[in-house]
Design a protein around this motif. Structure first.
Motif, short mmCIF file in Angstrom:
data_model
loop_
_atom_site.label_atom_id
_atom_site.label_comp_id
_atom_site.label_asym_id
_atom_site.label_seq_id
_atom_site.Cartn_x
_atom_site.Cartn_y
_atom_site.Cartn_z
N LEU A 48 30.47 34.48 34.01
CA LEU A 48 31.26 35.17 35.02
C LEU A 48 30.89 36.65 35.04
N MET A 49 30.58 37.17 36.22
CA MET A 49 30.19 38.56 36.41
C MET A 49 31.18 39.23 37.36
N CYS A 92 38.47 37.93 35.09
CA CYS A 92 38.22 36.70 35.81
C CYS A 92 38.13 35.56 34.80
N TYR A 93 38.66 34.39 35.18
CA TYR A 93 38.53 33.23 34.31
C TYR A 93 38.21 31.98 35.12
N ALA A 94 37.61 31.01 34.46
CA ALA A 94 37.29 29.73 35.08
C ALA A 94 37.64 28.60 34.13
N ARG A 95 38.25 27.55 34.67
CA ARG A 95 38.53 26.35 33.90
C ARG A 95 37.44 25.33 34.20
N TRP A 128 35.78 33.39 30.37
CA TRP A 128 36.31 34.69 30.77
C TRP A 128 35.20 35.66 31.10
N GLY A 129 35.46 36.53 32.08
CA GLY A 129 34.56 37.63 32.36
C GLY A 129 34.79 38.76 31.38
N GLN A 130 34.01 39.83 31.54
CA GLN A 130 34.08 40.95 30.61
C GLN A 130 35.24 41.89 30.92
N GLY A 131 35.83 41.78 32.08
CA GLY A 131 36.91 42.64 32.50
C GLY A 131 36.42 43.83 33.30
N THR A 132 37.22 44.25 34.27
CA THR A 132 36.90 45.43 35.06
C THR A 132 38.15 46.29 35.19
#
Length: 116
Positions: A4-5, A95-98, A106-110
């Motif tokens: 995830l980006m 961001c997250y994805a199941r 999980w993404g790295q966070g922004t």
């Protein structure tokens, strides 16, 4: 496996708008739900919004009517449109994805900062 980006975070004035994006790659065909969480300093991570592959959405009460989550399955990209932002929205957004209903990515966070 899913990568995830995230992008789109930044500084915005109160009352302003911002759109976050999350590009997914890897085995995206097995992702059945995606969403956004946020975490402010000293606070627990909390749910902001989620969306299924079929388009069903769920929002935290604090953002209903102001935020809109959407997903472009063709582009494998998740969006969060944020309007009427206030300082209480300041947080790191994740961001997250199941994946296949058994794994979470999980993404790295922004960072989103709402300030004058």
């Amino acid at each position: 496996q899913v990568q995830l980006m995230e992008s789109g975070g930044g500084l915005v004035q109160p009352g302003g708008s911002l759109r976050l994006s999350c590009a997914a790659s890897g085995s995206t065909f097995r992702v059945d739900a995606m969403g956004w969480y946020r975490q402010a300093p000293g606070k627990q991570r909390e749910l902001v919004a989620t969306i299924t592959r079929g388009g069903s959405t769920n929002y935290a009460d604090s953002v209903k009517g102001r935020f809109t989550i959407s997903r472009d399955n063709a582009k494998n990209t998740l969006y969060l449109e944020m309007n009427s932002l206030n300082p209480e929205d300041t947080a790191v957004y994740y961001c997250y994805a199941r994946w296949s209903g058994i794994s979470n990515y999980w993404g790295q966070g922004t960072q989103v900062t709402v300030s004058s």
